[in-house]
Design a protein around this motif. Sequence first.
Motif, PDB file in Angstrom:
ATOM      1  N   VAL A  29       9.930  -2.895  -2.120  1.00 43.76           N
ATOM      2  CA  VAL A  29      10.587  -2.736  -3.430  1.00 43.76           C
ATOM      3  C   VAL A  29      12.083  -2.471  -3.233  1.00 43.76           C
ATOM      4  O   VAL A  29      12.925  -3.055  -3.924  1.00 43.76           O
ATOM      5  CB  VAL A  29       9.921  -1.603  -4.254  1.00 43.76           C
ATOM      6  N   ILE A  30      12.424  -1.614  -2.275  1.00 41.31           N
ATOM      7  CA  ILE A  30      13.853  -1.318  -2.039  1.00 41.31           C
ATOM      8  C   ILE A  30      14.591  -2.609  -1.662  1.00 41.31           C
ATOM      9  O   ILE A  30      15.687  -2.884  -2.153  1.00 41.31           O
ATOM     10  CB  ILE A  30      14.021  -0.236  -0.939  1.00 41.31           C
ATOM     11  N   ASP A  31      13.990  -3.420  -0.804  1.00 40.30           N
ATOM     12  CA  ASP A  31      14.613  -4.704  -0.451  1.00 40.30           C
ATOM     13  C   ASP A  31      14.852  -5.568  -1.676  1.00 40.30           C
ATOM     14  O   ASP A  31      15.904  -6.194  -1.817  1.00 40.30           O
ATOM     15  CB  ASP A  31      13.729  -5.482   0.547  1.00 40.30           C
ATOM     16  N   ALA A  32      13.853  -5.586  -2.565  1.00 37.30           N
ATOM     17  CA  ALA A  32      14.001  -6.398  -3.784  1.00 37.30           C
ATOM     18  C   ALA A  32      15.129  -5.836  -4.663  1.00 37.30           C
ATOM     19  O   ALA A  32      15.909  -6.593  -5.243  1.00 37.30           O
ATOM     20  CB  ALA A  32      12.681  -6.439  -4.554  1.00 37.30           C
ATOM     21  N   LEU A  33      15.234  -4.497  -4.727  1.00 34.10           N
ATOM     22  CA  LEU A  33      16.290  -3.882  -5.541  1.00 34.10           C
ATOM     23  C   LEU A  33      17.674  -4.184  -4.953  1.00 34.10           C
ATOM     24  O   LEU A  33      18.634  -4.452  -5.681  1.00 34.10           O
ATOM     25  CB  LEU A  33      16.090  -2.360  -5.618  1.00 34.10           C
ATOM     26  N   LEU A  34      17.747  -4.160  -3.611  1.00 35.51           N
ATOM     27  CA  LEU A  34      19.036  -4.462  -2.954  1.00 35.51           C
ATOM     28  C   LEU A  34      19.414  -5.925  -3.148  1.00 35.51           C
ATOM     29  O   LEU A  34      20.576  -6.269  -3.325  1.00 35.51           O
ATOM     30  CB  LEU A  34      18.962  -4.108  -1.467  1.00 35.51           C
TER      31      LEU A  34
ATOM     32  N   ASN B 201       3.666 -10.613  -6.550  1.00 36.45           N
ATOM     33  CA  ASN B 201       2.290 -10.089  -6.605  1.00 36.45           C
ATOM     34  C   ASN B 201       1.966  -9.143  -5.454  1.00 36.45           C
ATOM     35  O   ASN B 201       1.187  -8.228  -5.601  1.00 36.45           O
ATOM     36  CB  ASN B 201       1.262 -11.232  -6.547  1.00 36.45           C
ATOM     37  N   LYS B 202       2.598  -9.425  -4.291  1.00 36.29           N
ATOM     38  CA  LYS B 202       2.249  -8.612  -3.123  1.00 36.29           C
ATOM     39  C   LYS B 202       3.367  -7.640  -2.748  1.00 36.29           C
ATOM     40  O   LYS B 202       3.367  -7.105  -1.646  1.00 36.29           O
ATOM     41  CB  LYS B 202       1.955  -9.527  -1.938  1.00 36.29           C
ATOM     42  N   THR B 203       4.322  -7.452  -3.628  1.00 37.33           N
ATOM     43  CA  THR B 203       5.395  -6.490  -3.359  1.00 37.33           C
ATOM     44  C   THR B 203       4.867  -5.112  -3.727  1.00 37.33           C
ATOM     45  O   THR B 203       4.782  -4.760  -4.903  1.00 37.33           O
ATOM     46  CB  THR B 203       6.655  -6.854  -4.188  1.00 37.33           C
TER      47      THR B 203
ATOM     48  N   ARG C 239      -4.722  -7.215  -9.820  1.00 33.67           N
ATOM     49  CA  ARG C 239      -3.265  -7.405  -9.918  1.00 33.67           C
ATOM     50  C   ARG C 239      -2.550  -6.072  -9.719  1.00 33.67           C
ATOM     51  O   ARG C 239      -1.537  -5.989  -9.023  1.00 33.67           O
ATOM     52  CB  ARG C 239      -2.892  -7.922 -11.315  1.00 33.67           C
ATOM     53  N   ASP C 240      -3.090  -5.029 -10.367  1.00 37.65           N
ATOM     54  CA  ASP C 240      -2.451  -3.711 -10.265  1.00 37.65           C
ATOM     55  C   ASP C 240      -2.525  -3.170  -8.838  1.00 37.65           C
ATOM     56  O   ASP C 240      -1.586  -2.537  -8.355  1.00 37.65           O
ATOM     57  CB  ASP C 240      -3.124  -2.708 -11.228  1.00 37.65           C
ATOM     58  N   SER C 241      -3.658  -3.435  -8.166  1.00 37.43           N
ATOM     59  CA  SER C 241      -3.800  -2.866  -6.821  1.00 37.43           C
ATOM     60  C   SER C 241      -3.088  -3.703  -5.755  1.00 37.43           C
ATOM     61  O   SER C 241      -2.664  -3.177  -4.731  1.00 37.43           O
ATOM     62  CB  SER C 241      -5.274  -2.714  -6.461  1.00 37.43           C
ATOM     63  N   MET C 242      -2.943  -4.995  -5.984  1.00 37.96           N
ATOM     64  CA  MET C 242      -2.206  -5.842  -5.032  1.00 37.96           C
ATOM     65  C   MET C 242      -0.711  -5.566  -5.081  1.00 37.96           C
ATOM     66  O   MET C 242      -0.003  -5.678  -4.085  1.00 37.96           O
ATOM     67  CB  MET C 242      -2.386  -7.331  -5.387  1.00 37.96           C
ATOM     68  N   SER C 243      -0.222  -5.255  -6.262  1.00 39.91           N
ATOM     69  CA  SER C 243       1.210  -4.991  -6.439  1.00 39.91           C
ATOM     70  C   SER C 243       1.438  -3.486  -6.332  1.00 39.91           C
ATOM     71  O   SER C 243       0.554  -2.754  -5.912  1.00 39.91           O
ATOM     72  CB  SER C 243       1.656  -5.504  -7.818  1.00 39.91           C
ATOM     73  N   SER C 244       2.604  -3.035  -6.749  1.00 43.25           N
ATOM     74  CA  SER C 244       2.897  -1.596  -6.639  1.00 43.25           C
ATOM     75  C   SER C 244       2.459  -0.808  -7.880  1.00 43.25           C
ATOM     76  O   SER C 244       2.700   0.393  -7.940  1.00 43.25           O
ATOM     77  CB  SER C 244       4.397  -1.395  -6.391  1.00 43.25           C
ATOM     78  N   SER C 245       1.822  -1.475  -8.868  1.00 41.55           N
ATOM     79  CA  SER C 245       1.468  -0.751 -10.106  1.00 41.55           C
ATOM     80  C   SER C 245       0.591   0.475  -9.840  1.00 41.55           C
ATOM     81  O   SER C 245       0.920   1.582 -10.276  1.00 41.55           O
ATOM     82  CB  SER C 245       0.731  -1.685 -11.080  1.00 41.55           C
ATOM     83  N   SER C 246      -0.519   0.257  -9.111  1.00 40.43           N
ATOM     84  CA  SER C 246      -1.471   1.367  -8.932  1.00 40.43           C
ATOM     85  C   SER C 246      -0.867   2.529  -8.147  1.00 40.43           C
ATOM     86  O   SER C 246      -1.135   3.687  -8.453  1.00 40.43           O
ATOM     87  CB  SER C 246      -2.713   0.894  -8.177  1.00 40.43           C
ATOM     88  N   THR C 247      -0.050   2.203  -7.155  1.00 41.99           N
ATOM     89  CA  THR C 247       0.465   3.275  -6.288  1.00 41.99           C
ATOM     90  C   THR C 247       1.799   3.845  -6.771  1.00 41.99           C
ATOM     91  O   THR C 247       1.986   5.057  -6.801  1.00 41.99           O
ATOM     92  CB  THR C 247       0.649   2.749  -4.852  1.00 41.99           C
TER      93      THR C 247
END
Length: 319
Positions: free
Chosen positions: A178-183, A170-172, A142-150
Motif C-alpha cells: 500500500v505504501i508503494d502505491a501511495l508513493l 485486488n492483491k494489494t 475480495r475483502d480478504s484478498m485485498s487490504s479491506s479485512s486487515t
Amino acid sequence: MMQWSKRRQSSWIQIAGHQGNLLLSEGGEVLKRFSEVENSCLQALMSDSLRDFVPQYYGHTCRDGENYIRLEDLLSGLRRPVIMDCKMGIRTYQEEEINKARIKPSLRTDMYQKMVKVDPSAPSVEEHSQRGVTKLRYMQWRDSMSSSSTLGFRIEGIMMENGNVLKGFNKTRTTNQVIDALLCFTKRQPHILEVYHSRLLALREALMESEFFRTHEVIGSSLLFVHDSANKANLWMIDFGKTTLTPENVHLKHDVPWVEGSWEDGYLIGLESLTSLINEAIKQARQDPNSSNTNTDPKDSDKENGATQTQSETHELTL
Ligand SMILES: Nc1ncnc2c1ncn2[C@@H]1O[C@H](COP(=O)(O)OP(=O)(O)OP(=O)(O)O)[C@@H](O)[C@H]1O
Ligand SMILES: O=P(O)(O)O[C@@H]1[C@H](O)[C@H](O)[C@@H](OP(=O)(O)O)[C@H](OP(=O)(O)O)[C@H]1O
C-alpha cells in the motif's frame, strides 16, 4: 478558457464503481444513477459536520427517462488531476447479503469468473463444478484478498496525470504494497502527502462530531483523493449507496472488528491505517525522494501490485 474546458471534459473519468453509473453534466456537476438510500444520505449530510468532506448535493433530476442524483464534480477546475479511490471499511457487503446466501443462495457466474481470473485456485471444487459463487462468498474473498479485512480499506483504482488508469489492486494487501502505491500515486511528493495527511486528521475530527456517522453503518463508501499539477489536493467521502441508518438500540463504534449482527463497519480502522500509512509514505518520501525502489511509472507499479492498467477512455459524457 475554452481550451481548458474542452480538455477537462475529456479527462473526466470514473475510476471505480459500476461503469455508466455516473455522467458528467454541465455547470460543474456530475449525475449519479438515482438510489433512494444514497439520496437520503446526501440530504442528511448537507446539514452535518461532514458536509465539507462530501460533494455538494443539488437534489435530483430526470434525463431520458432515468433518475439521477446531482452532485458537485470534484474534478472541476483541476489541471491534469491525479485521482485515487479507496474503499473504506473492514467489509464491503451488507449483513443482508448473509441472509440472502442462507435463505436463497443464487450463484453468480460473473463473480466466479472474476475470482478465477485473479486466482484460479480460489474457488472450491464444488464452486468450480458449479462455475458460480454466491455474492457473499465473492465479496468476502475480495475483502480478504485485498487490504479491506486487515487494514480496513483498499485501493480500488488510481488515475495518473497522463490519463493512465491503474485498476485491480485486488492483491494489494500488505502495508508495504500500500505504501508503494501511495508513493506512486503522489510521485513521492511530500507536500502532497502532507496535505492528504492533514485532511485525514480533519476528517477524523469531523467524523467524531458527526450525527450522521453516529447513526449510520457505512459500507462500501470511498474516499476520493484528488490532486493536480497546480498542487491542489483534497479528499472527499463518496458513494453512500450501501450506507444505512442503524436501529436506535445500536451504538456503533466504527473501530472494532465486525461480528455478525453487530453492524460494525470498521470505518475508523481504515481511516487510522490510511493515516499512518500516509505518514510512513511521507517519511520515505522525505528520506529518499528519488528512490528507485518505488515505481513512479504506472507500468512498473502495475506489475508489482498485480494491478492492471488501461489507457483512460475518453467518454462522451456531457448530456
Ligand atoms: N462527485 C464526483 N466528482 C467526480 N468524480 C466522481 C464523483 N463521484 C464519483 N466519481 C467518480 O466515479 C467513481 C465511482 O463513484 P461511486 O463509488 O460513487 O460509484 P458506484 O457505482 O456507486 O461504486 P460501487 O460500485 O463501488 O458502489 C469514483 O471512483 C470517481 O472516479
Ligand atoms: O469490485 P469488483 O471485484 O468488480 O466487485 C464489485 C464490487 O464489490 C461492488 O462493490 C459490488 O456492487 P455493490 O457494492 O453495489 O454490491 C459489485 O456487485 P454487483 O456485481 O452485484 O453489482 C461487485 O461485482
